[in-house]
Design a protein around this motif. Structure first.
Motif, short mmCIF file in Angstrom:
data_model
loop_
_atom_site.label_atom_id
_atom_site.label_comp_id
_atom_site.label_asym_id
_atom_site.label_seq_id
_atom_site.Cartn_x
_atom_site.Cartn_y
_atom_site.Cartn_z
N VAL A 85 25.85 16.74 -28.95
CA VAL A 85 26.90 16.11 -29.73
C VAL A 85 26.60 14.61 -29.70
CG1 VAL A 85 29.37 15.56 -29.85
CG2 VAL A 85 28.62 17.85 -29.13
N LEU A 86 26.39 14.02 -30.87
CA LEU A 86 26.15 12.58 -30.93
C LEU A 86 27.47 11.84 -30.91
CD1 LEU A 86 23.31 12.09 -33.57
CD2 LEU A 86 23.12 12.12 -31.08
N LEU A 87 27.50 10.75 -30.17
CA LEU A 87 28.67 9.89 -30.08
C LEU A 87 28.23 8.50 -30.54
CD1 LEU A 87 31.62 9.83 -29.11
CD2 LEU A 87 30.76 9.24 -26.84
N THR A 88 28.86 7.98 -31.58
CA THR A 88 28.41 6.71 -32.13
C THR A 88 29.56 5.86 -32.63
OG1 THR A 88 26.92 5.68 -33.73
CG2 THR A 88 27.97 7.73 -34.41
N ALA A 89 29.37 4.55 -32.56
CA ALA A 89 30.35 3.61 -33.10
C ALA A 89 30.02 3.27 -34.55
CB ALA A 89 30.37 2.34 -32.26
N HIS A 90 28.86 3.68 -35.00
CA HIS A 90 28.40 3.34 -36.35
C HIS A 90 28.61 4.52 -37.30
CE1 HIS A 90 26.69 -0.33 -34.82
NE2 HIS A 90 26.15 0.38 -33.84
N SER A 91 29.17 4.23 -38.45
CA SER A 91 29.40 5.31 -39.41
C SER A 91 28.13 5.69 -40.15
CB SER A 91 30.49 4.91 -40.41
OG SER A 91 30.12 3.75 -41.10
N TYR A 92 27.10 4.83 -40.08
CA TYR A 92 25.84 5.14 -40.75
C TYR A 92 24.86 5.74 -39.75
CZ TYR A 92 21.23 4.65 -42.74
OH TYR A 92 19.96 4.91 -43.16
N LEU A 93 24.32 6.89 -40.08
CA LEU A 93 23.28 7.51 -39.29
C LEU A 93 22.09 7.78 -40.20
CD1 LEU A 93 25.26 10.15 -37.21
CD2 LEU A 93 24.24 8.05 -36.37
N PRO A 94 20.89 7.38 -39.78
CA PRO A 94 19.73 7.67 -40.62
C PRO A 94 19.45 9.17 -40.67
CG PRO A 94 19.04 6.77 -38.50
CD PRO A 94 20.55 6.71 -38.54
N ASN A 95 19.14 9.65 -41.84
CA ASN A 95 18.78 11.05 -42.05
C ASN A 95 19.78 12.05 -41.46
OD1 ASN A 95 16.32 10.24 -43.28
ND2 ASN A 95 15.45 9.94 -41.24
#
Length: 127
Positions: A85-95
């Motif tokens: 499960v990826l946890l990120t503060a950025h709404s943009y994820l490459p690919n």
């Protein structure tokens, strides 16, 4: 149906506060066994030596980001099938279309609601 209550989850985040909050949510709201790692290297070591059922992985970390950790996990026969499960503060994820092929079962954006967070992870681990 998978019994998610018996799962052991590794939480990987370089931010100690986020790591503690995520671990507390998973332990107290999800009743899961939780291990934590402050770096990608520590995460890879634990994933290789411990019985891990899923990994909650921060994307943005120093030295080794979440995508580098994910690549290492997938290249190791011991860890290649662990759901992430990826946890990120950025709404943009490459690919983003490639993420399921890399074993990413869910992406959660910070900040998150603790109850929704645990519910989403439970659903992802059942599916």
């Amino acid at each position: 149906m998978v019994d998610v209550t018996a799962k052991r989850i590794l939480v990987v985040d370089d931010d100690a506060v986020i790591r503690e909050v995520v671990a507390a949510c998973l332990q107290h709201l999800g009743s899961w066994d939780v291990l934590t790692a402050a770096s990608g290297k520590d995460a890879l070591r634990q994933a290789d030596t411990e019985k891990i059922d899923a990994i909650v992985l921060d994307v943005m970390m120093p030295e080794m980001d979440g995508f580098a950790v994910l690549q290492c996990l997938r290249s190791n026969p011991t860890t290649q099938l662990i759901p992430v499960v990826l946890l990120t503060a950025h709404s943009y994820l490459p690919n983003p279309d490639r993420l399921p092929k890399l074993g990413v079962v869910l992406t959660i954006f910070k900040p998150f609601d603790p109850v929704d967070f645990v519910r989403q992870i439970a659903q992802a681990l059942q599916g």
